[in-house]
Design a protein around this motif. Structure first.
Motif, PDB file in Angstrom:
ATOM      1  N   GLU A  54       0.841  -1.195   0.000  1.00  0.00           N
ATOM      2  CA  GLU A  54       0.000   0.000   0.000  1.00  0.00           C
ATOM      3  C   GLU A  54       0.877   1.245   0.000  1.00  0.00           C
ATOM      4  OE1 GLU A  54      -3.642   2.073   2.527  1.00  0.00           O
ATOM      5  OE2 GLU A  54      -2.335   0.630   3.518  1.00  0.00           O
ATOM      6  N   ASP A  55       0.732   2.053  -1.044  1.00  0.00           N
ATOM      7  CA  ASP A  55       1.478   3.306  -1.196  1.00  0.00           C
ATOM      8  C   ASP A  55       0.579   4.445  -0.703  1.00  0.00           C
ATOM      9  OD1 ASP A  55       2.853   5.563  -2.066  1.00  0.00           O
ATOM     10  OD2 ASP A  55       3.506   4.630  -3.937  1.00  0.00           O
ATOM     11  N   ASP A  56       0.957   5.071   0.414  1.00  0.00           N
ATOM     12  CA  ASP A  56       0.113   6.094   1.042  1.00  0.00           C
ATOM     13  C   ASP A  56       0.826   7.442   1.123  1.00  0.00           C
ATOM     14  OD1 ASP A  56      -2.352   6.846   2.320  1.00  0.00           O
ATOM     15  OD2 ASP A  56      -1.336   6.782   4.263  1.00  0.00           O
ATOM     16  N   ILE A  57       1.619   7.777   0.107  1.00  0.00           N
ATOM     17  CA  ILE A  57       2.415   8.997   0.202  1.00  0.00           C
ATOM     18  C   ILE A  57       1.563  10.270   0.154  1.00  0.00           C
ATOM     19  CG2 ILE A  57       4.452   7.893  -0.771  1.00  0.00           C
ATOM     20  CD1 ILE A  57       3.899   9.371  -3.379  1.00  0.00           C
ATOM     21  N   TYR A  58       0.344  10.185  -0.411  1.00  0.00           N
ATOM     22  CA  TYR A  58      -0.505  11.375  -0.477  1.00  0.00           C
ATOM     23  C   TYR A  58      -1.559  11.409   0.631  1.00  0.00           C
ATOM     24  CZ  TYR A  58       1.416  12.055  -5.173  1.00  0.00           C
ATOM     25  OH  TYR A  58       2.259  12.259  -6.234  1.00  0.00           O
ATOM     26  N   GLY A  59      -1.614  10.378   1.458  1.00  0.00           N
ATOM     27  CA  GLY A  59      -2.657  10.288   2.474  1.00  0.00           C
ATOM     28  C   GLY A  59      -2.811  11.511   3.361  1.00  0.00           C
ATOM     29  N   PRO A  60      -1.716  12.130   3.834  1.00  0.00           N
ATOM     30  CA  PRO A  60      -1.873  13.296   4.713  1.00  0.00           C
ATOM     31  C   PRO A  60      -2.358  14.555   4.004  1.00  0.00           C
ATOM     32  CG  PRO A  60       0.239  12.194   5.091  1.00  0.00           C
ATOM     33  CD  PRO A  60      -0.338  11.632   3.822  1.00  0.00           C
ATOM     34  N   LEU A  61      -2.358  14.565   2.669  1.00  0.00           N
ATOM     35  CA  LEU A  61      -2.692  15.773   1.916  1.00  0.00           C
ATOM     36  C   LEU A  61      -4.164  15.767   1.516  1.00  0.00           C
ATOM     37  CD1 LEU A  61       0.525  16.031  -0.278  1.00  0.00           C
ATOM     38  CD2 LEU A  61      -0.089  17.433   1.706  1.00  0.00           C
ATOM     39  N   ALA A  62      -5.046  15.893   2.520  1.00  0.00           N
ATOM     40  CA  ALA A  62      -6.496  15.913   2.294  1.00  0.00           C
ATOM     41  C   ALA A  62      -6.986  17.351   2.347  1.00  0.00           C
ATOM     42  CB  ALA A  62      -7.195  15.065   3.346  1.00  0.00           C
ATOM     43  N   TYR A  63      -7.849  17.734   1.398  1.00  0.00           N
ATOM     44  CA  TYR A  63      -8.282  19.123   1.278  1.00  0.00           C
ATOM     45  C   TYR A  63      -9.757  19.352   1.589  1.00  0.00           C
ATOM     46  CZ  TYR A  63      -3.980  18.825  -1.463  1.00  0.00           C
ATOM     47  OH  TYR A  63      -2.709  18.551  -1.882  1.00  0.00           O
ATOM     48  N   ASP A  64     -10.543  18.313   1.632  1.00  0.00           N
ATOM     49  CA  ASP A  64     -11.994  18.466   1.831  1.00  0.00           C
ATOM     50  C   ASP A  64     -12.463  17.633   3.015  1.00  0.00           C
ATOM     51  OD1 ASP A  64     -12.108  20.072  -0.501  1.00  0.00           O
ATOM     52  OD2 ASP A  64     -12.220  18.284  -1.747  1.00  0.00           O
ATOM     53  N   GLY A  65     -11.781  17.735   4.132  1.00  0.00           N
ATOM     54  CA  GLY A  65     -12.109  16.904   5.272  1.00  0.00           C
ATOM     55  C   GLY A  65     -11.088  15.803   5.437  1.00  0.00           C
ATOM     56  N   PRO A  66     -11.239  14.982   6.464  1.00  0.00           N
ATOM     57  CA  PRO A  66     -10.253  13.929   6.738  1.00  0.00           C
ATOM     58  C   PRO A  66     -10.148  12.937   5.581  1.00  0.00           C
ATOM     59  CG  PRO A  66     -11.723  14.253   8.613  1.00  0.00           C
ATOM     60  CD  PRO A  66     -12.312  15.028   7.472  1.00  0.00           C
ATOM     61  N   ALA A  67      -8.937  12.458   5.370  1.00  0.00           N
ATOM     62  CA  ALA A  67      -8.718  11.431   4.350  1.00  0.00           C
ATOM     63  C   ALA A  67      -9.231  10.090   4.845  1.00  0.00           C
ATOM     64  CB  ALA A  67      -7.227  11.325   4.036  1.00  0.00           C
ATOM     65  N   ALA A  91       2.114  21.905  12.081  1.00  0.00           N
ATOM     66  CA  ALA A  91       1.865  23.251  11.558  1.00  0.00           C
ATOM     67  C   ALA A  91       2.178  23.326  10.065  1.00  0.00           C
ATOM     68  CB  ALA A  91       2.714  24.260  12.326  1.00  0.00           C
ATOM     69  N   HIS A  92       3.243  22.648   9.650  1.00  0.00           N
ATOM     70  CA  HIS A  92       3.599  22.622   8.224  1.00  0.00           C
ATOM     71  C   HIS A  92       2.480  21.997   7.393  1.00  0.00           C
ATOM     72  CE1 HIS A  92       6.026  21.997   4.595  1.00  0.00           C
ATOM     73  NE2 HIS A  92       5.567  20.759   4.582  1.00  0.00           N
ATOM     74  N   LEU A  93       1.908  20.903   7.869  1.00  0.00           N
ATOM     75  CA  LEU A  93       0.809  20.251   7.142  1.00  0.00           C
ATOM     76  C   LEU A  93      -0.391  21.169   7.000  1.00  0.00           C
ATOM     77  CD1 LEU A  93       0.465  16.483   8.138  1.00  0.00           C
ATOM     78  CD2 LEU A  93       0.935  17.454   5.886  1.00  0.00           C
ATOM     79  N   ARG A  94      -0.728  21.892   8.052  1.00  0.00           N
ATOM     80  CA  ARG A  94      -1.861  22.828   7.972  1.00  0.00           C
ATOM     81  C   ARG A  94      -1.613  23.856   6.880  1.00  0.00           C
ATOM     82  NH1 ARG A  94      -1.941  22.700  13.804  1.00  0.00           N
ATOM     83  NH2 ARG A  94      -0.707  24.622  13.820  1.00  0.00           N
ATOM     84  N   HIS A  95      -0.397  24.357   6.817  1.00  0.00           N
ATOM     85  CA  HIS A  95      -0.056  25.376   5.824  1.00  0.00           C
ATOM     86  C   HIS A  95      -0.151  24.833   4.401  1.00  0.00           C
ATOM     87  CE1 HIS A  95       2.019  28.457   3.600  1.00  0.00           C
ATOM     88  NE2 HIS A  95       3.031  27.639   3.316  1.00  0.00           N
ATOM     89  N   VAL A  96       0.477  23.688   4.137  1.00  0.00           N
ATOM     90  CA  VAL A  96       0.508  23.192   2.760  1.00  0.00           C
ATOM     91  C   VAL A  96      -0.866  22.698   2.317  1.00  0.00           C
ATOM     92  CG1 VAL A  96       2.963  22.658   2.846  1.00  0.00           C
ATOM     93  CG2 VAL A  96       1.311  20.871   3.437  1.00  0.00           C
ATOM     94  N   ARG A  97      -1.666  22.170   3.223  1.00  0.00           N
ATOM     95  CA  ARG A  97      -3.014  21.749   2.827  1.00  0.00           C
ATOM     96  C   ARG A  97      -3.814  22.944   2.319  1.00  0.00           C
ATOM     97  NH1 ARG A  97      -3.831  18.181   8.257  1.00  0.00           N
ATOM     98  NH2 ARG A  97      -3.176  16.133   7.450  1.00  0.00           N
ATOM     99  N   THR A  98      -3.720  24.071   3.012  1.00  0.00           N
ATOM    100  CA  THR A  98      -4.440  25.275   2.580  1.00  0.00           C
ATOM    101  C   THR A  98      -3.925  25.749   1.227  1.00  0.00           C
ATOM    102  OG1 THR A  98      -4.825  25.952   4.874  1.00  0.00           O
ATOM    103  CG2 THR A  98      -5.005  27.646   3.183  1.00  0.00           C
ATOM    104  N   LEU A  99      -2.602  25.784   1.077  1.00  0.00           N
ATOM    105  CA  LEU A  99      -2.006  26.254  -0.175  1.00  0.00           C
ATOM    106  C   LEU A  99      -2.375  25.356  -1.342  1.00  0.00           C
ATOM    107  CD1 LEU A  99       0.072  28.252  -1.499  1.00  0.00           C
ATOM    108  CD2 LEU A  99       1.786  26.471  -1.090  1.00  0.00           C
ATOM    109  N   ALA A 116       0.494  21.322  -7.599  1.00  0.00           N
ATOM    110  CA  ALA A 116       0.999  21.777  -6.303  1.00  0.00           C
ATOM    111  C   ALA A 116       2.117  22.804  -6.409  1.00  0.00           C
ATOM    112  CB  ALA A 116       1.476  20.569  -5.485  1.00  0.00           C
ATOM    113  N   ALA A 117       2.973  22.691  -7.413  1.00  0.00           N
ATOM    114  CA  ALA A 117       4.167  23.534  -7.486  1.00  0.00           C
ATOM    115  C   ALA A 117       3.933  24.861  -8.192  1.00  0.00           C
ATOM    116  CB  ALA A 117       5.302  22.770  -8.167  1.00  0.00           C
ATOM    117  N   HIS A 118       2.689  25.208  -8.526  1.00  0.00           N
ATOM    118  CA  HIS A 118       2.425  26.392  -9.354  1.00  0.00           C
ATOM    119  C   HIS A 118       1.434  27.338  -8.690  1.00  0.00           C
ATOM    120  CE1 HIS A 118       4.574  24.485 -12.660  1.00  0.00           C
ATOM    121  NE2 HIS A 118       3.922  23.388 -12.361  1.00  0.00           N
ATOM    122  N   ALA A 119       1.749  28.627  -8.756  1.00  0.00           N
ATOM    123  CA  ALA A 119       0.835  29.655  -8.278  1.00  0.00           C
ATOM    124  C   ALA A 119      -0.387  29.724  -9.199  1.00  0.00           C
ATOM    125  CB  ALA A 119       1.550  31.002  -8.242  1.00  0.00           C
TER     126      ALA A 119
END
Length: 496
Positions: free
Chosen positions: A287-300, A372-380, A456-459
């Motif tokens: 199981e590859d879960d590298i994106y699991g923490p990056l949820a944008y619409d509620g918990p993953a 704190a870093h996760l909160r920031h990048v999820r919003t961005l 993710a890498a683009h404004a």
């Protein structure tokens, strides 16, 4: 440009183009500074594919005969052929697009200056907390000194594994530190699992589509890949049962949460069905879960590992997407008997991961900075995902399709019927925009055209600019296709 192409000869078509353009340059018919025809124009004039002409231009550029500039075209070099005189090896064809090695080729093309590249699923460099992490490095050096430069444990730094055990609780994965193996990113984790569990000629099941790096890695090991279709809930249980019966696989590789490339997440019911099938067939699951923490619409959704009561799931995650890829740190979790085999392979591979970065990451996690870093990048990243969706709605044809992912880095776009991504990719590169052609994510040629777009890498303003270019190219292709879609033409020349 009039060139003579011998289609029945043994000389590759792209080399015929290379050699005839070289001869025109030598003779002075194409003096320094002369502009070559655009790839699409020359391909149409010669009746060749754009990929053939692209490969010819790439060969000419590599040998110094021409110079290419994004958005401006290709020109005869000031001192043509200088690089060719210095090159000792014979001319070899470039890596074919959408063949083994295509990942490196796509990334090489996408790294040209001023390129807007949606091709690589990469974190935004401006989110990397370099200064803060540097303080963690200084702190652990002051505390532990030269011991961090000595040999360490193959399984991973004890302090880091303790912090990782706590970190995984956020993904509902409860594992003791002794059940974890620190690896050099998810790529090494995949490599270690494959080397421990399967041999050349064995069958591995993957989702169709799946992560390109996994396809290339298995091809290098001589493994047989069998793709199992997915739908909006993840891998299809009926197709999985059939594939197991027919192919007797040694392993299933799956990305159940924010799947790469489609963004789909496996439903709870589908997870239970998958685990039941694996249990009945004694089939290990990676199981590859590298994106699991990056949820944008509620918990993953919780990962498969959170439901694994039989020890069949080997869990893999890393800090390359959620934090900083240059750290090259990830973690594999497995039941003790298998974990011992994985540790042995890791020991043979690189002895252990660097102690300094392991201990610094442990300190970063322990101080709560990563939360704190996760909160920031999820919003961005949520803002950038929404910006790309809005741009797609505005610029793409109405018969293109996509699903808004709940997390991760990618949107998976279905192209309008009849359109394919390779020619579009080459045109987009000429216009300064790159994407990942959908064919790359299938072991076999898919029935429909797709593209993967990473946001993710683009404004937002850069996303709007790049998507506008892709939308314009798609609409141009549709118009060209419509011009050749009369009934008489369809009967005369089948579209294949």
């Amino acid at each position: 440009m009039q060139l003579q192409i011998e289609r029945r000869g043994q000389r590759p078509l792209y080399l015929q183009v290379v050699e005839q353009i070289q001869e025109r340059i030598r003779s002075g018919a194409l003096p320094s500074g002369s502009r070559l025809p655009p790839i699409r124009q020359l391909a149409d004039e010669l009746g060749l594919t754009r990929l053939t002409v692209h490969n010819a231009y790439a060969e000419l550029q590599a040998d110094g005969w021409i110079e290419s500039f994004v958005g401006r075209g290709s020109y005869v070099a000031e001192r043509p052929g200088v690089k060719a005189q210095m090159r000792p090896s014979p001319v070899l064809p470039p890596v074919p697009l959408l063949q083994p090695g295509a990942l490196g080729e796509i990334m090489r093309l996408a790294q040209q200056p001023q390129m807007i590249s949606f091709a690589q699923a990469a974190a935004a460099p401006e989110t990397f907390p370099a200064r803060e992490f540097g303080r963690m490095v200084q702190h652990v050096l002051a505390a532990d000194g030269v011991s961090l430069f000595d040999y360490g444990l193959t399984q991973g730094d004890t302090v880091l594994r303790e912090q990782l055990s706590l970190y995984l609780l956020d993904r509902s994965v409860q594992l003791a530190p002794d059940h974890l193996l620190v690896v050099a990113g998810a790529q090494q984790g995949i490599d270690i699992v494959l080397r421990a569990l399967v041999n050349g000629g064995d069958t591995v099941l993957v989702e169709g589509p799946t992560y390109l790096g996994m396809i290339e890695r298995m091809q290098m090991q001589g493994l047989k890949l069998v793709a199992v279709p997915i739908d909006e809930q993840g891998i299809r249980p009926d197709a999985l049962e059939t594939a197991i019966t027919l192919h007797q696989p040694k392993l299933l590789y799956t990305i159940p949460t924010f799947h790469n490339p489609t963004g789909v997440s496996m439903s709870a019911q589908r997870q239970e069905l998958l685990l039941d099938i694996a249990r009945r067939h004694a089939l290990p699951i990676l199981e590859d879960d590298i994106y699991g923490p990056l949820a944008y619409d509620g918990p993953a959704p919780p990962p498969l590992k959170a439901r694994d009561a039989d020890g069949l799931v080997i869990y893999l995650t890393s800090f390359s997407k959620v934090f900083m890829p240059g750290l090259r740190l990830g973690v594999v979790a497995a039941a003790p008997p298998l974990l011992e085999a994985l540790v042995a392979v890791k020991r043979f591979s690189d002895m252990h991961s660097p102690q300094l970065t392991q201990r610094a990451l442990a300190e970063y996690l322990a101080r709560g900075h990563f939360t704190a870093h996760l909160r920031h990048v999820r919003t961005l990243y949520r803002e950038r995902r929404d910006a790309m969706v809005a741009s797609l709605k505005h610029h793409f044809p109405s018969d293109a399709s996509w699903r808004v992912p709940g997390g991760g880095f990618c949107l998976w776009v279905g192209l309008p019927p009849g359109l394919r991504s390779p020619d579009l990719y080459l045109e987009a590169i000429q216009r300064g925009v790159a994407f990942a052609p959908g064919q790359m994510f299938f072991p076999e040629q898919p029935a429909h055209g797709f593209m993967r777009l990473s946001f993710a890498a683009h404004a937002p303003e850069e996303i709007e600019q790049g998507i506008a270019v892709l939308g314009e190219l798609l609409n141009e292709q549709l118009k060209r296709r419509q011009r050749f879609s009369t009934p008489a033409f369809r009967h005369a020349v089948p579209m294949v």
